[in-house]
Enzyme design. Structure first.
Site, PDB file in Angstrom:
ATOM      1  N   LYS A  31      33.520 -32.729 -60.978  1.00 29.44           N
ATOM      2  CA  LYS A  31      34.576 -31.876 -60.409  1.00 29.44           C
ATOM      3  C   LYS A  31      35.919 -32.637 -60.382  1.00 29.44           C
ATOM      4  O   LYS A  31      35.983 -33.781 -60.792  1.00 29.44           O
ATOM      5  CB  LYS A  31      34.153 -31.381 -59.021  1.00 29.44           C
ATOM      6  CG  LYS A  31      32.904 -30.474 -59.081  1.00 29.44           C
ATOM      7  CD  LYS A  31      33.215 -29.070 -59.560  1.00 29.44           C
ATOM      8  CE  LYS A  31      32.046 -28.257 -60.075  1.00 29.44           C
ATOM      9  NZ  LYS A  31      30.972 -27.923 -59.190  1.00 29.44           N
TER      10      LYS A  31
HETATM   11  C1  LIG Z   1      29.755 -27.035 -58.800  1.00 29.74           C
HETATM   12  C2  LIG Z   1      29.790 -25.697 -58.155  1.00 29.74           C
HETATM   13  C3  LIG Z   1      29.150 -25.426 -56.936  1.00 29.74           C
HETATM   14  C4  LIG Z   1      28.205 -26.397 -56.298  1.00 29.74           C
HETATM   15  O1  LIG Z   1      28.744 -27.627 -56.025  1.00 29.74           O
HETATM   16  P1  LIG Z   1      27.768 -28.823 -55.568  1.00 29.74           P
HETATM   17  O2  LIG Z   1      28.695 -29.783 -54.902  1.00 29.74           O
HETATM   18  O3  LIG Z   1      27.157 -29.371 -56.822  1.00 29.74           O
HETATM   19  O4  LIG Z   1      26.759 -28.260 -54.658  1.00 29.74           O
HETATM   20  C5  LIG Z   1      29.331 -24.196 -56.343  1.00 29.74           C
HETATM   21  N1  LIG Z   1      30.083 -23.249 -56.924  1.00 29.74           N
HETATM   22  C6  LIG Z   1      30.694 -23.448 -58.107  1.00 29.74           C
HETATM   23  C7  LIG Z   1      31.533 -22.354 -58.682  1.00 29.74           C
HETATM   24  C8  LIG Z   1      30.550 -24.672 -58.771  1.00 29.74           C
HETATM   25  O5  LIG Z   1      31.123 -24.858 -59.965  1.00 29.74           O
END
Ligand SMILES: *Cc1c(COP(=O)(O)O)cnc(C)c1O
Length: 392
Positions: free
Chosen positions: A188
């Site tokens: 991210k």
């Molecule tokens: C990555 C993601 C999540 C989950 O994030 P985590 O930290 O891995 O639990 C939720 N929603 C979206 C749209 C994502 O891209």
């Protein structure tokens, strides 16, 4: 030449802060996490922040605090990661999937109004800021998503997994809805390895989330060991979860946060190159930004191959992979996923836009340390395939 789809940049104060945690002897939730929470709250302009071990955990805690329970229904976009919808199922509630807008893959005020007219009983919305582009929270007509939800008594949980840092009309995402959740997963915009953050302005929601984050215990461990009440004394007020963020992860997050704007700016440079060199490719539809480029976090750069492309999406992925270029797909819509499809008897005809995006979409490499050579290589190869092997 090799260009990965994503690559984490960890060349700031990560090691320094991790060493401080190791030397402190306290590896789980403590001072670093508190500091990280405070800085994120300040950055997005929210009163309270609660650090957790994933965005999925934040979404779960958020829905729980908003009061979602068995039998409730929750609007969720069809074009998102499964985490946005699975958390609804954790609570025994049911997602109601909505089609999205072409070009942004977002829910719009229009889509939401129609959905409310067809399902007036639904009182919850999970809103995804797709790719880091903010949804239309407010507008001049007073008919933004926030306004529509207020008018209809709908509570909003923002899935801002892609949207740190994203601005909308001068305010940060994180300062609009009832609760906003960010992700610090490894790929991210900023990372803690695994991690997430829930922010809110509502003290009651914050208190509930904080309690449920740690077993439903009414005092957190840090408080138990630092306050002058006996540390062994605590009460359990609910069957909570184990979702707290360890200081080891918060240490990485603090270093990443220092660079969040620099990372965004670097991604923006690559994005500008993509727009400048791909806008004239007839077979490609580029993502539409309805906000100034500087306000978009640019977590993703998803393009869509249209009818005039001389290559199909899957073929293109393979061709680029053979050239050493990593790509991804955001997303295979949830109506195609076996679990949701079978449980809710979903029909692709009800999601024509998501379907159209899905058939042609491919997400291009984008990361802070991407060089001009990287982005130029990707662009050249891509053009070559989409034009139909015209040598450039
Ligand atoms: C990555 C993601 C999540 C989950 O994030 P985590 O930290 O891995 O639990 C939720 N929603 C979206 C749209 C994502 O891209």
């Amino acid at each position: 030449m090799k260009v990965p789809f994503a690559k984490v940049s960890c060349n700031g104060n990560e090691l320094k802060y991790i060493s401080e945690v190791l030397e402190s002897g306290w590896l789980t939730t403590a001072g670093k996490t508190l500091q990280f929470e405070q800085l994120i709250a300040d950055k997005v302009g929210a009163k309270y922040a609660c650090a957790v071990n994933s965005c999925t955990a934040a979404l779960h805690l958020g829905l729980e605090a908003l009061g979602v329970k068995e039998g409730d229904k929750v609007f969720v976009p069809d074009m998102t990661f499964t985490a946005s919808a699975e958390v609804v199922r954790y609570l025994g509630a049911d997602p109601v999937f909505l089609d999205v807008e072409y070009g942004t893959a977002l829910l719009t005020p229009e889509i939401l109004k129609e959905a409310i007219a067809n399902n007036p009983e639904i009182k919850y919305l999970i809103l995804v800021h797709f790719g880091g582009h903010p949804a239309e929270m407010t507008n001049d007509e007073g008919e933004g998503i926030i306004d529509i939800c207020k008018k209809n008594g709908i509570k909003i949980l923002e899935d801002a997994a892609h949207a740190f840092p994203t601005r909308y009309k001068g305010k940060m995402i994180g300062s609009f809805g009832d609760i906003t959740c960010f992700s610090f997963y490894a790929n991210k915009t900023i990372t803690t390895g695994e991690g997430g953050m829930l922010v809110t302005d509502n003290e009651d929601l914050y208190k509930r989330v904080k309690t449920m984050r740690l077993h439903g215990i009414n005092r957190d461990v840090w408080d138990r060991f630092t306050s002058n009440k006996p540390s062994w004394e605590y009460d359990v007020v609910a069957p909570g979860f184990k979702y707290n963020m360890p200081d080891l992860n918060a240490a990485i997050g603090l270093a990443q946060l220092e660079k969040a704007e620099e990372f965004r700016e670097s991604r923006l440079q690559a994005v500008k190159y993509y727009y400048n060199h791909l806008s004239d490719v007839e077979g490609l539809d580029l993502p539409i930004s309805k906000v100034p480029f500087e306000d978009h976090s640019w977590h993703l750069f998803p393009v869509v191959l249209n009818e005039s492309s001389s290559i199909g999406r899957n073929e293109l992925i393979e061709a680029l992979a053979a050239d050493g270029i990593g790509t991804s797909v955001h997303y295979k819509p949830l109506h195609h996923m076996t679990y949701y499809k079978e449980k809710y008897q979903l029909d692709a005809e009800d999601y024509p836009v998501a379907e159209k995006i899905w058939k042609g979409t491919i997400t291009l490499p984008l990361f802070p340390d991407m060089t001009k050579e990287d982005v130029s290589y990707v662009t050249k190869k891509l053009k070559n395939y989409v034009y139909g092997n015209i040598s450039l």
